[in-house]
Design a protein around this motif. Structure first.
Motif, PDB file in Angstrom:
ATOM      1  N   UNK A  32       0.778  -1.131  -0.079  1.00 10.17           N
ATOM      2  CA  UNK A  32      -0.077   0.037   0.096  1.00 10.17           C
ATOM      3  C   UNK A  32       0.868   0.999   0.201  1.00 10.17           C
ATOM      4  N   UNK A  33       2.142   1.047   0.602  1.00  7.04           N
ATOM      5  CA  UNK A  33       3.007   2.463   0.689  1.00  7.04           C
ATOM      6  C   UNK A  33       3.414   2.736  -0.799  1.00  7.04           C
ATOM      7  N   UNK A  34       3.433   1.900  -1.848  1.00 12.30           N
ATOM      8  CA  UNK A  34       3.927   2.057  -2.907  1.00 12.30           C
ATOM      9  C   UNK A  34       2.661   1.925  -4.233  1.00 12.30           C
ATOM     10  N   UNK A  35       1.427   2.093  -3.529  1.00 17.30           N
ATOM     11  CA  UNK A  35       0.296   1.921  -4.495  1.00 17.30           C
ATOM     12  C   UNK A  35      -0.147   3.373  -4.858  1.00 17.30           C
ATOM     13  N   UNK A  36      -0.603   3.323  -6.456  1.00 18.76           N
ATOM     14  CA  UNK A  36      -1.056   4.524  -6.735  1.00 18.76           C
ATOM     15  C   UNK A  36      -2.456   4.805  -6.398  1.00 18.76           C
ATOM     16  N   UNK A  37      -2.978   5.712  -6.834  1.00 15.44           N
ATOM     17  CA  UNK A  37      -4.378   6.062  -6.513  1.00 15.44           C
ATOM     18  C   UNK A  37      -5.205   6.603  -7.780  1.00 15.44           C
ATOM     19  N   UNK A  38      -6.452   6.589  -7.451  1.00 11.11           N
ATOM     20  CA  UNK A  38      -7.473   7.276  -8.605  1.00 11.11           C
ATOM     21  C   UNK A  38      -7.456   8.856  -8.428  1.00 11.11           C
ATOM     22  N   UNK A  39      -7.490   9.358  -9.707  1.00 11.76           N
ATOM     23  CA  UNK A  39      -7.745  10.951  -9.644  1.00 11.76           C
ATOM     24  C   UNK A  39      -8.562  11.269 -10.875  1.00 11.76           C
ATOM     25  N   UNK A  40      -9.159  12.522 -10.770  1.00  4.65           N
ATOM     26  CA  UNK A  40      -9.748  13.147 -11.888  1.00  4.65           C
ATOM     27  C   UNK A  40      -9.275  14.350 -11.911  1.00  4.65           C
ATOM     28  N   UNK A  41      -8.145  14.443 -12.483  1.00  2.60           N
ATOM     29  CA  UNK A  41      -7.388  15.831 -12.781  1.00  2.60           C
ATOM     30  C   UNK A  41      -7.957  16.692 -13.850  1.00  2.60           C
ATOM     31  N   UNK A  42      -8.083  18.073 -13.485  1.00  7.55           N
ATOM     32  CA  UNK A  42      -8.569  18.918 -14.630  1.00  7.55           C
ATOM     33  C   UNK A  42      -7.863  18.882 -15.734  1.00  7.55           C
ATOM     34  N   UNK A  43      -6.478  18.521 -15.884  1.00  5.14           N
ATOM     35  CA  UNK A  43      -5.842  18.461 -17.194  1.00  5.14           C
ATOM     36  C   UNK A  43      -6.460  17.351 -17.915  1.00  5.14           C
ATOM     37  N   UNK A  44      -6.989  16.314 -17.447  1.00  4.44           N
ATOM     38  CA  UNK A  44      -7.682  15.288 -18.174  1.00  4.44           C
ATOM     39  C   UNK A  44      -8.955  15.347 -18.351  1.00  4.44           C
ATOM     40  N   UNK A  45      -9.737  16.869 -18.214  1.00  2.32           N
ATOM     41  CA  UNK A  45     -11.123  16.930 -18.130  1.00  2.32           C
ATOM     42  C   UNK A  45     -11.999  16.118 -17.293  1.00  2.32           C
ATOM     43  N   UNK A  46     -11.333  16.189 -16.057  1.00  3.86           N
ATOM     44  CA  UNK A  46     -11.885  15.285 -14.820  1.00  3.86           C
ATOM     45  C   UNK A  46     -12.113  13.892 -15.409  1.00  3.86           C
ATOM     46  N   UNK A  47     -11.351  13.318 -16.253  1.00  2.00           N
ATOM     47  CA  UNK A  47     -11.752  11.776 -16.644  1.00  2.00           C
ATOM     48  C   UNK A  47     -10.934  11.150 -15.335  1.00  2.00           C
ATOM     49  N   UNK A  48     -11.201   9.862 -15.063  1.00  2.00           N
ATOM     50  CA  UNK A  48     -10.656   9.084 -14.330  1.00  2.00           C
ATOM     51  C   UNK A  48      -9.294   8.635 -14.937  1.00  2.00           C
ATOM     52  N   UNK A  49      -8.118   8.769 -14.093  1.00  2.00           N
ATOM     53  CA  UNK A  49      -6.927   8.378 -14.382  1.00  2.00           C
ATOM     54  C   UNK A  49      -5.985   7.718 -13.244  1.00  2.00           C
ATOM     55  N   UNK A  50      -4.908   7.078 -13.638  1.00  2.00           N
ATOM     56  CA  UNK A  50      -4.182   6.539 -12.323  1.00  2.00           C
ATOM     57  C   UNK A  50      -3.064   7.727 -11.930  1.00  2.00           C
ATOM     58  N   UNK A  51      -3.254   8.016 -10.636  1.00  2.00           N
ATOM     59  CA  UNK A  51      -2.229   8.851 -10.174  1.00  2.00           C
ATOM     60  C   UNK A  51      -0.710   8.357  -9.726  1.00  2.00           C
ATOM     61  N   UNK A  52       0.336   8.641 -10.246  1.00  2.00           N
ATOM     62  CA  UNK A  52       1.556   8.009  -9.527  1.00  2.00           C
ATOM     63  C   UNK A  52       2.445   9.118  -8.962  1.00  2.00           C
ATOM     64  N   UNK A  53       2.459   9.264  -7.696  1.00  2.00           N
ATOM     65  CA  UNK A  53       3.171  10.362  -6.968  1.00  2.00           C
ATOM     66  C   UNK A  53       4.652  10.406  -6.664  1.00  2.00           C
TER      67      UNK A  53
END
Length: 195
Positions: A32-53
């Motif tokens: 879990x400490x290395x797991x990405x998360x879901x995001x809906x960033x404005x850059x993708x017109x709020x579409x669901x993408x995978x967020x790698x931080x």
């Protein structure tokens, strides 16, 4: 792989990302400490993408897509820091890497630093067509060919797919988003590469 399909989440952490091709090459991250998360960033017109931080990554240990390969990645990043978005090498830089080289550019990378092209702080579609044992035959960004820097790729099959880091799984993390990855075994015709 699509950010809006086939995601297994434990709270905000993504432990699995299912291969949508039917070939069973699923991406996993049990830590879990290395797991990405879901995001809906404005850059993708709020579409669901995978967020790698910049610490997250996922892998498929049974990838085994033979060279040559053609890979499409729809992605964007937050910083100009070095970071590997996609790596299909097992113990070395064997196959296609989509790579942010620290200078606000994108390149195909094969174990040595190369120059690249294109600002990549907004979403782009990147296509890399790679011939085994030869330099990449073409790199397209948003359907436009580029003189992207590249090295010589090994003829070995890409055995392990990693998204969000390189083959070491300990460095060069991607800091940004991935919406979709499509990989083909073989170099497809130019019109299709331009997508």
């Amino acid at each position: 792989y699509r950010g809006d399909l086939g995601v297994t989440a434990d709270g905000s952490d993504i432990s699995g990302w299912a291969d949508q091709s039917g070939n069973g090459r699923h991406l996993l991250q049990p830590d879990a400490s290395k797991a990405p998360s879901l995001a809906t960033p404005a850059a993708f017109a709020s579409q669901t993408v995978i967020d790698f931080d910049a610490n997250d990554w996922m892998s498929c240990a049974s990838y085994a897509v033979a060279m040559p390969q053609t890979t499409y990645v729809v992605a964007a990043r937050r910083t100009t820091a070095y970071g590997h978005c996609y790596d299909s090498g097992e113990a070395s830089y064997r196959s296609t890497l989509i790579y942010s080289n620290g200078s606000n550019q994108v390149v195909l990378y094969a174990g040595s630093v190369a120059s690249g092209v294109v600002l990549w702080d907004t979403p782009h579609v990147v296509c890399g067509a790679v011939q085994a044992g030869f330099s990449a035959s073409a790199v397209y960004v948003d359907a436009i060919t580029t003189p992207a820097g590249l090295g010589t790729m090994s003829p070995a099959t890409g055995d392990v797919l990693r998204v969000g880091t390189d083959h070491t799984e300990a460095a060069s993390y991607w800091d940004g988003w991935v919406a979709e990855i499509i990989a083909y075994s073989g170099v497809i015709h130019t019109a299709a590469e331009r997508g």
